[in-house]
Scaffold this motif. Structure first.
Motif, short mmCIF file in Angstrom:
data_model
loop_
_atom_site.label_atom_id
_atom_site.label_comp_id
_atom_site.label_asym_id
_atom_site.label_seq_id
_atom_site.Cartn_x
_atom_site.Cartn_y
_atom_site.Cartn_z
N ARG A 127 0.83 -1.20 0.00
CA ARG A 127 0.00 0.00 0.00
C ARG A 127 0.87 1.26 0.00
NH1 ARG A 127 -4.59 -2.16 -1.91
NH2 ARG A 127 -5.48 -3.73 -0.50
N ALA A 128 0.24 2.40 -0.25
CA ALA A 128 0.98 3.66 -0.35
C ALA A 128 1.73 4.01 0.92
CB ALA A 128 0.01 4.79 -0.72
N ASP A 129 1.21 3.58 2.07
CA ASP A 129 1.87 3.88 3.35
C ASP A 129 2.88 2.83 3.75
OD1 ASP A 129 0.22 1.80 4.02
OD2 ASP A 129 -0.96 2.89 5.51
N ARG A 131 2.35 -0.46 4.23
CA ARG A 131 1.79 -1.69 4.78
C ARG A 131 1.58 -2.69 3.66
NH1 ARG A 131 -3.55 -0.51 7.25
NH2 ARG A 131 -3.67 0.82 5.41
N ARG A 202 -9.12 0.28 8.52
CA ARG A 202 -7.75 0.61 8.12
C ARG A 202 -6.93 -0.63 7.76
NH1 ARG A 202 -7.43 2.12 13.77
NH2 ARG A 202 -7.62 4.28 13.10
#
Length: 519
Positions: A127-129, A131, A202
């Motif tokens: 994912r972009a963050d 994770r 989330r």
């Protein structure tokens, strides 16, 4: 001598009875034992029929004497017993232990973390963050039971035909629930519910989320979002039925919201990532007398491998460590961690006081039929899922897990509730051992099911992923079985469908923990 070493030795001879520790006064029947059968090499003659997985006395046991399995007290003889007797609920007395002197950190076993370049990999979704996901769903979350039908209707609209243009999206799933109102707020129940919903919202395995509420419930959507730090974005939207225009209008708005999310959710690819990104929820259900001999210790061996690769193993089901918690406190990295575990057990003692529940000794009918006499015997096997590495942290239900290695998350023993909490805490895959046979699946994190014995695996082959009965059959040792489990975990995390996924399970197994009153 370790549990694994003992099992390795005693499994090889394929004898009709399994001795788990030299000091044990009980043996486990590998196969059904007939009344009067002479057990060659054991010096025993069976004084009763003994089903497979059940216990038989290895020698005479005096009334009140401790019954030892894995050199651990699982109860006391309710009467004087002769060698070769069938040992079960009718002649084992369960007693709560008072005034036990707990030890902390005395059994710490250092973990040899593998260098980064030697760690196993799987094909994950980054994912972009940063994770890493193992699956890629769009989720619909109900803030209250009153919006549960609406989110199911939205999810049902997205048939395989309508999702065909988005091959990288695993599906649209509704996380409906039966609370959110008629409850005390503020309260522990209220906090747990919000924490659970936020954990799903989330979760890295959800590429898009729509939260749907009614409008007059106690668990108000705006306050839910604000209290949990959930900010609306292109891939996180909310709807309130009373503001949107009612049932039909909210269904239409939900469909439109998901449709808008699908292109971005589909725009992903799987890439090699280290196994350190794996967080495995450990679960057992429908346990039998073989669970603590094959599936659970083999899964524990797999978790030792995972921890060496930098990953995280999440043990839960607090009632199912009751009676053997001292084995875990000895592995705690600090007294504070061990004390936190004991504090959760003390909470459970108060919570279950006066009730005929598992924490107070009584296991389910299936467990008893499978050979488990009481909660201590069940807990002895259950705790083995966690392997042998240090206990690094203890978390409350659905609390985000940030520590790596072996950790504990407080939960009931009820499988859907425990697994829901593990996923909310961040588990991106579940390993579920079973002896009687469990038909469980989960979303958005998939479930791998591990059978403790070959007959059940063959009978329920559509539901079972891995046959740990090969250990009982003398065909594989614990370490070999653990390696096979670890390799299967990597394949499942890379996108290989589990049995429960092939059967379409997981749409109704989202069950947050209900702690409080309904008013």
């Amino acid at each position: 001598m370790t549990t694994t070493a003992l099992l390795q030795g005693f499994m090889q001879n394929n004898a009709p009875l399994i001795r788990l520790h030299p000091r044990d006064n009980v043996l486990i029947a590998r196969r059904p034992i007939a009344l009067g059968e002479t057990l060659a090499g054991m010096g025993l003659r069976a004084r009763a029929q003994v089903p497979a997985g059940h216990k038989i006395t290895a020698r005479a046991i005096a009334e009140g004497e401790a019954v030892l399995k894995y050199d651990t007290v699982i109860g006391f003889a309710a009467r004087a017993l002769e060698a070769g007797e069938y040992l079960h609920t009718h002649n084992i007395r369960h007693e709560e232990r008072d005034g036990f002197a707990y030890e902390f950190g005395t059994d710490l076993k250092p973990v040899a973390l593998l260098p980064a370049h030697e760690r196993a990999t799987f094909l994950g979704i980054v994912r972009a963050d940063g994770r890493v996901a193992t699956r890629n769903y769009i989720g619909l979350i109900a803030s209250v039971n009153c919006s549960s039908t609406v989110i199911h209707k939205v999810a049902e609209w997205f048939t395989p035909e309508r999702l065909a243009a988005y091959p990288n999206v695993d599906g649209v799933v509704a996380f409906a629930q039966t609370s959110g109102c008629g409850m005390s707020s503020p309260s522990e129940h209220f906090d747990v519910l919000r924490r659970t919903l936020a954990g799903y919202a989330r979760h890295p395995n959800l590429g898009g989320v729509v939260v749907v509420g009614l409008g007059c419930e106690r668990n108000q959507v705006p306050e839910l979002m604000a209290s949990q730090g959930l900010d609306e974005s292109r891939q996180l939207q909310s709807l309130v039925m009373q503001q949107t225009g009612g049932t039909r209008a909210t269904i239409a708005a939900g469909i439109a919201a998901v449709q808008a999310m699908l292109p971005a959710a589909n725009d992903i690819q799987r890439v090699p990532v280290p196994a350190s990104h794996l967080k495995i929820g450990l679960e057992c259900g429908g346990s039998d007398g073989f669970s603590g001999i094959s599936a659970n210790p083999a899964l524990g061996a797999a978790m030792d491998i995972l921890v060496a690769h930098g990953g995280t193993a999440i043990l839960s089901e607090t009632p199912e460590i009751h009676g053997v918690e001292h084995l875990l406190t000895r592995r705690a990295v600090s007294e504070a961690v061990g004390r936190k575990l004991l504090a959760r057990l003390d909470w459970w003692k108060r919570y279950t006081a006066g009730h005929n529940g598992q924490f107070n000794g009584v296991v389910g009918p299936g467990n008893q039929a499978g050979g488990l006499a009481n909660i201590v015997e069940k807990s002895l096997g259950s705790a083995m899922k966690a392997g042998t590495t240090p206990l690094r942290a203890v978390y409350e239900y659905a609390e985000p897990i940030t520590e790596t290695g072996f950790v504990f998350m407080d939960s009931p023993g009820y499988d859907p509730v425990a697994t829901t909490g593990q996923i909310a805490s961040g588990a991106n895959l579940i390993c579920f051992t079973t002896g009687r046979g469990s038909m469980f699946g989960s979303k958005p994190a998939p479930t791998l099911k591990l059978a403790s014995n070959t007959p059940m695996f063959e009978r329920l082959s559509e539901d079972m992923d891995i046959n740990c009965g090969l250990v009982i059959d003398g065909k594989l040792g614990i370490e070999q079985m653990g390696r096979q489990i670890f390799e299967h975990i990597l394949r499942a995390a890379s996108g290989e469908a589990t049995c429960s996924e092939k059967l379409g399970l997981g749409d109704h197994e989202f069950v947050p923990w209900h702690l409080g009153i309904v008013s």
